[in-house]
Design an enzyme around this catalytic site. Sequence first.
Site, short mmCIF file in Angstrom:
data_model
loop_
_atom_site.label_atom_id
_atom_site.label_comp_id
_atom_site.label_asym_id
_atom_site.label_seq_id
_atom_site.Cartn_x
_atom_site.Cartn_y
_atom_site.Cartn_z
N GLN A 180 -10.19 13.45 5.67
CA GLN A 180 -9.33 13.28 7.05
C GLN A 180 -9.00 14.54 7.67
O GLN A 180 -9.14 15.62 7.01
CB GLN A 180 -7.99 12.44 6.56
CG GLN A 180 -7.43 13.08 5.30
CD GLN A 180 -6.73 12.28 4.24
OE1 GLN A 180 -6.38 11.02 4.51
NE2 GLN A 180 -6.25 12.87 3.21
N ASP B 273 1.51 14.52 -1.07
CA ASP B 273 2.43 15.64 -0.95
C ASP B 273 3.38 15.85 -2.23
O ASP B 273 4.36 16.59 -2.13
CB ASP B 273 3.44 15.16 0.25
CG ASP B 273 3.89 13.74 0.36
OD1 ASP B 273 4.69 13.67 -0.60
OD2 ASP B 273 3.55 12.93 1.05
N ASP C 201 -10.61 9.38 -6.67
CA ASP C 201 -10.55 8.15 -5.76
C ASP C 201 -9.71 7.10 -6.72
O ASP C 201 -10.01 6.54 -7.66
CB ASP C 201 -11.84 7.51 -5.46
CG ASP C 201 -11.79 5.98 -4.86
OD1 ASP C 201 -10.82 5.34 -4.71
OD2 ASP C 201 -13.02 5.69 -4.33
N GLY C 202 -8.51 6.59 -6.03
CA GLY C 202 -7.74 5.67 -6.69
C GLY C 202 -8.13 4.28 -7.03
O GLY C 202 -7.72 3.69 -8.24
N ASP D 226 1.59 5.02 -2.81
CA ASP D 226 2.14 5.87 -1.75
C ASP D 226 0.86 6.46 -0.83
O ASP D 226 0.46 7.37 -1.10
CB ASP D 226 2.85 7.07 -2.37
CG ASP D 226 3.49 7.83 -1.09
OD1 ASP D 226 3.25 7.53 -0.03
OD2 ASP D 226 3.78 8.94 -1.56
N THR E 61 -1.54 6.31 2.99
CA THR E 61 -1.68 6.16 4.53
C THR E 61 -1.60 4.80 4.95
O THR E 61 -1.78 4.05 4.00
CB THR E 61 -2.92 7.03 5.05
OG1 THR E 61 -3.97 6.58 4.42
CG2 THR E 61 -2.58 8.64 4.39
N PRO F 107 -9.41 5.90 4.70
CA PRO F 107 -9.59 5.82 2.96
C PRO F 107 -8.62 5.19 2.24
O PRO F 107 -8.93 4.64 1.25
CB PRO F 107 -9.15 7.50 2.59
CG PRO F 107 -8.99 8.12 4.01
CD PRO F 107 -9.12 7.21 5.07
#
Length: 286
Positions: free
Chosen positions: A35, A90, A141-142, A160, A162, A167
Amino acid sequence: MLDPREWFTEIDERSGSALSYRILDKLHEEQTPFQRIAIYETRDWGRLMSIDGCVMLTSRDNFLYHEAMAHIPLFTHTAPRRVVIIGGGDCGTLREVLKHPEVERVVQVEIDERVTRLAEKHFPELCESNGDPRAELLFADGIRWMAEAKAESADVIIVDSTDPVGPAEGLFNEAFYRQCLRVLAPGGLFVQQSESPIAHTGLILSIHRHLRAAGFPLTRSACFPQPCYPSGWWSLTMAAREAQDLTRFREDAARSRPFPTRWYNAEVHRGALALPEFLREALAAI
Ligand code: AG3
């Protein structure tokens, strides 16, 4: 007419609306394999991180979202010891989760290491607990991580992410929810950021439908203010592994929490669970 370059604008095509910040400087911009990340210095909201043109956080108001995403589920679960965060690069959610003394282990699975590295540099306050021995930061990769995770190994799963494009798209469907249900231990709780109650109502309904289809017997949304996201109003959606009343939480523990918060308290927790009539009606019909 103000110079348009001095404004950062997020255009939310989905809801036909936009949100702008007066900026002083662009501190960084890069395209990662996943991204495009940018960091700005705003005039009034501290620093701002955007991903693919969407605001992820500002220094000034991220406490609203991060406290909601961490404390609402952690005080709803009766004994949260093992927490998994999917996304959250973050580290703002992680910092709030680690404030809970009963949490023994937090695994965070962020797909893009650059989000964390840039947060460490530009939002150090969010990363101040990253060295906590209870925390493990993985960059993977979750979706795949969840599919390979041990059954019944987590008490709380926090997604949590986007928006459900790019993705994060695969974090909003039944197949992923099934894996989360498998990974949750008895008493387990799933929670996901679920966009704006007013601007993305259809998405919230589809999240509930997919969670139920995946086998979660009970789902519940909560709403909270978030000025830096489209419409300024946001939601999270919880799902319980067993039929447990998600409007009940450890209220006494919330009142006597041994850590500081700026948004969260037992009253705002209760208030966040009160569904506006249009959402209550829409959810009752699914
Ligand atoms: N959470 C981002 C929520 C989605 C925001 N959407 C938008 N601005 N269109 C991740 C950042 C907080 N840890």
